[in-house]
Design an enzyme around this catalytic site. Structure first.
Site, PDB file in Angstrom:
ATOM      1  N   LYS A   9      14.875   1.164 -27.664  1.00 36.03           N
ATOM      2  CA  LYS A   9      13.578   1.837 -27.457  1.00 36.03           C
ATOM      3  C   LYS A   9      12.439   0.896 -27.827  1.00 36.03           C
ATOM      4  O   LYS A   9      12.592   0.049 -28.699  1.00 36.03           O
ATOM      5  CB  LYS A   9      13.475   3.077 -28.359  1.00 36.03           C
ATOM      6  CG  LYS A   9      14.461   4.181 -28.050  1.00 36.03           C
ATOM      7  CD  LYS A   9      14.216   5.389 -28.950  1.00 36.03           C
ATOM      8  CE  LYS A   9      15.146   6.533 -28.580  1.00 36.03           C
ATOM      9  NZ  LYS A   9      14.895   7.734 -29.407  1.00 36.03           N
ATOM     10  N   ARG A  23      -1.320  15.727 -31.807  1.00 30.89           N
ATOM     11  CA  ARG A  23      -2.286  16.369 -30.908  1.00 30.89           C
ATOM     12  C   ARG A  23      -1.855  17.819 -30.670  1.00 30.89           C
ATOM     13  O   ARG A  23      -0.750  18.204 -31.039  1.00 30.89           O
ATOM     14  CB  ARG A  23      -2.285  15.638 -29.563  1.00 30.89           C
ATOM     15  CG  ARG A  23      -0.918  15.669 -28.897  1.00 30.89           C
ATOM     16  CD  ARG A  23      -0.900  15.214 -27.449  1.00 30.89           C
ATOM     17  NE  ARG A  23       0.370  15.510 -26.817  1.00 30.89           N
ATOM     18  CZ  ARG A  23       1.457  14.736 -26.859  1.00 30.89           C
ATOM     19  NH1 ARG A  23       1.446  13.607 -27.534  1.00 30.89           N
ATOM     20  NH2 ARG A  23       2.570  15.109 -26.246  1.00 30.89           N
TER      21      ARG A  23
HETATM   22  C1  MV4 Z   1      17.163   9.458 -27.532  1.00 30.13           C
HETATM   23  C2  MV4 Z   1      18.191  10.085 -26.799  1.00 30.13           C
HETATM   24  C3  MV4 Z   1      19.484   9.973 -27.279  1.00 30.13           C
HETATM   25  N1  MV4 Z   1      19.718   9.273 -28.406  1.00 30.13           N
HETATM   26  N2  MV4 Z   1      17.458   8.781 -28.657  1.00 30.13           N
HETATM   27  C4  MV4 Z   1      13.597  10.467 -24.503  1.00 30.13           C
HETATM   28  C5  MV4 Z   1      12.132  10.469 -24.761  1.00 30.13           C
HETATM   29  C6  MV4 Z   1      11.923   9.786 -26.049  1.00 30.13           C
HETATM   30  N3  MV4 Z   1      11.013  10.536 -26.856  1.00 30.13           N
HETATM   31  C7  MV4 Z   1      13.268   9.697 -26.681  1.00 30.13           C
HETATM   32  N4  MV4 Z   1      14.221  10.170 -25.722  1.00 30.13           N
HETATM   33  C8  MV4 Z   1      15.539  10.179 -26.025  1.00 30.13           C
HETATM   34  N5  MV4 Z   1      15.877   9.528 -27.156  1.00 30.13           N
HETATM   35  C9  MV4 Z   1      18.734   8.690 -29.058  1.00 30.13           C
HETATM   36  N6  MV4 Z   1      19.003   7.982 -30.153  1.00 30.13           N
HETATM   37  C10 MV4 Z   1      17.851  10.780 -25.648  1.00 30.13           C
HETATM   38  C11 MV4 Z   1      16.531  10.821 -25.231  1.00 30.13           C
HETATM   39  C12 MV4 Z   1      16.275  11.552 -24.021  1.00 30.13           C
HETATM   40  C13 MV4 Z   1      15.570  12.752 -24.024  1.00 30.13           C
HETATM   41  C14 MV4 Z   1      15.032  13.275 -25.184  1.00 30.13           C
HETATM   42  C15 MV4 Z   1      14.361  14.461 -25.174  1.00 30.13           C
HETATM   43  C16 MV4 Z   1      14.202  15.142 -23.984  1.00 30.13           C
HETATM   44  C17 MV4 Z   1      14.699  14.647 -22.821  1.00 30.13           C
HETATM   45  C18 MV4 Z   1      15.392  13.451 -22.818  1.00 30.13           C
HETATM   46  C19 MV4 Z   1      15.921  12.953 -21.622  1.00 30.13           C
HETATM   47  C20 MV4 Z   1      16.587  11.774 -21.637  1.00 30.13           C
HETATM   48  C21 MV4 Z   1      16.757  11.069 -22.820  1.00 30.13           C
END
Ligand code: MV4
Length: 445
Positions: free
Chosen positions: A158, A292
């Site tokens: 990320k 926000r």
């Molecule tokens: C993740 C994850 C799985 N594992 N982190 C997507 C947006 C960003 N805020 C972080 N996200 C994610 N982080 C780990 N360690 C999966 C996602 C993710 C996701 C998170 C919330 C809502 C929809 C999503 C769709 C795809 C991936």
């Protein structure tokens, strides 16, 4: 209390803020781009100032133009809404320099949550659970490979300056690390002018559950329960609800405590949201904090019977909060109506609304800036309305929502109404057994 608030935003949220200001006896100033001259927020505000050309960069993101509008109208506070400048620490700072109250947290609070590695370190110190993974910035591909061996595949890369899904890469095995590392870094650099990336264990099929919090200037923090935002498509939320069908009283207690710890760790002042990933064993992990008001705040307003914009304005004016937490008394579901074609990969569909009939009746709230004859400009996001259904049970709320969607008439543009109609009848959605991957396999009939 403030005498006059300038709303540095457009669309339904500008209208939402104007409505609360009117109830509080506060005068309002709308700002608008030349593309929004006929917008409802311009008509409903006490005063309106044109701040530039259609492109956001020339108007709703143009800080000198917005500050000039605030100065000439003698506004004593600015409400940023969501998006645009809502999480821009420099804008909050400039408001302070002009002795205009930014209705939101301080620049330091915005900054501390804007950098994701810093935010995560702050959460670890505060005792808030975070996704396991290597700490700090990745310095090299070799380091990333070594770290992934310890964390265990799958992992996710990320951007530290990211959020909302941009520049993320999931890596399932070491053979894919080099390509993922390079593309994640390049994408982060191009999107955020900061190519710093970090690693986490990849949580498979998580739910997205967020906790609404509020903190005052005197160190009191409370939570207002959760919203389930797992129904997303390409990181765009389409449906939110409260309570989460996955929630238990015990999980709410633990997540609420964690959210309060998170907000307290930065002495948070204003309303805000702590986003968590929740796995199938009900382990939850801090993901991000949004400093926000959010699009989906209405869901919380309906279940705890609270005007969050009023609360946000009162906190900014120096009022104290009770410090009590709030539990859902009802079930609320929100559907986002976008000017997009759900049969055509949700392609934007701006244009003129020729005919409009909005739903109403028991248990229905519609927050929208749309009216018959309004032309949706192509320059901004495509959300034109939010329908919020409220009932005593989830099943009743879904049925009320379906009834309202079936009354909604919008002619002239394509909308996401057919998508929501189908979703409200979907057995898996109705059962509450879904996660953030649900829409990947959802097909329009
Ligand atoms: C993740 C994850 C799985 N594992 N982190 C997507 C947006 C960003 N805020 C972080 N996200 C994610 N982080 C780990 N360690 C999966 C996602 C993710 C996701 C998170 C919330 C809502 C929809 C999503 C769709 C795809 C991936």
């Amino acid at each position: 209390m403030f005498k006059k608030i300038l709303i540095a935003n457009r669309g339904e949220i500008a209208l939402r803020v104007i409505r609360t200001c009117r109830e509080m006896g506060i005068k309002t100033v709308a700002v608008y781009s030349t593309a929004d001259k006929e917008s409802l927020h311009v008509k409903f505000a006490d005063e309106a100032v044109c701040i530039g050309k259609p492109a956001s960069f020339d108007s709703y993101l143009n800080i000198p133009h917005i500050m000039a509008a605030a100065e000439i109208t003698n506004a004593d506070a600015i409400h940023p809404g969501y998006g645009f400048l809502a999480e821009n620490a420099r804008f909050a700072e400039i408001c302070g320099e002009h002795e205009i109250k930014f209705i939101g947290p301080t620049p330091a609070m915005i900054n501390s949550m804007g950098d994701k590695i810093t935010a995560k370190e702050t959460m670890i110190k505060a005792g808030v659970p975070v996704v396991p993974g290597g700490e700090g910035l990745l310095e090299s591909l070799d380091q990333a490979k070594g770290m992934a061996k310890e964390v265990g595949y799958p992992i996710i890369l990320k951007a530290t300056a990211g959020g909302g899904g941009k520049g993320m890469r999931v890596v399932w095995e070491e053979a894919d690390m080099e390509r993922a590392y390079n593309t994640a870094k390049a994408e982060a650099g191009a999107s955020f002018k900061n190519d710093g990336i970090y690693m986490e264990k990849f949580v498979e099929e998580p739910r997205h559950i967020e906790i609404q919090v509020a903190g005052d200037q005197y160190g009191k923090v409370c939570h207002l329960s959760e919203r389930d935002c797992s129904i997303q498509r390409r990181h765009q939320k389409l449906v939110e609800e409260s309570p989460s069908p996955f929630m238990t009283p015990e999980l709410r207690q633990r997540m609420g405590d964690a959210a309060i710890k998170a907000a307290s760790a930065i002495n948070y002042e204003s309303v805000g949201t702590i986003e968590f990933l929740v796995d199938k064993h009900r382990n939850f992990f801090f993901m991000e904090m949004n400093t926000r008001i959010q699009v989906e705040h209405c869901v919380t307003e309906e279940v705890v019977n609270f005007d969050l914009i009023k609360e946000q304005i009162k906190i900014a004016a120096g009022d104290s909060i009770s410090g009590l937490n709030y539990e859902p008394q009802m079930h609320a579901i929100e559907c986002r109506i976008n000017a997009e074609d759900p049969y055509n990969d949700f392609r934007p569909s701006p244009g003129r609304i020729n005919v409009l009939h909005q739903p109403g009746g028991h248990g229905i709230r519609v927050d929208s800036h749309a009216y018959a004859g309004y032309t949706i400009p192509p320059y901004y996001d495509s959300m034109i309305a939010k329908i919020i259904a409220v009932a005593r049970t989830r099943e009743e709320a879904i049925n009320t929502m379906h009834r309202a969607l079936s009354e909604y008439v919008i002619e002239g543009i394509k909308t996401t109404i057919p998508f929501h109609l189908q979703l409200m009848k979907d057995e898996r959605f109705r059962s509450g057994d879904f996660n953030t991957k649900f829409l990947e396999s959802f097909k329009m009939q």
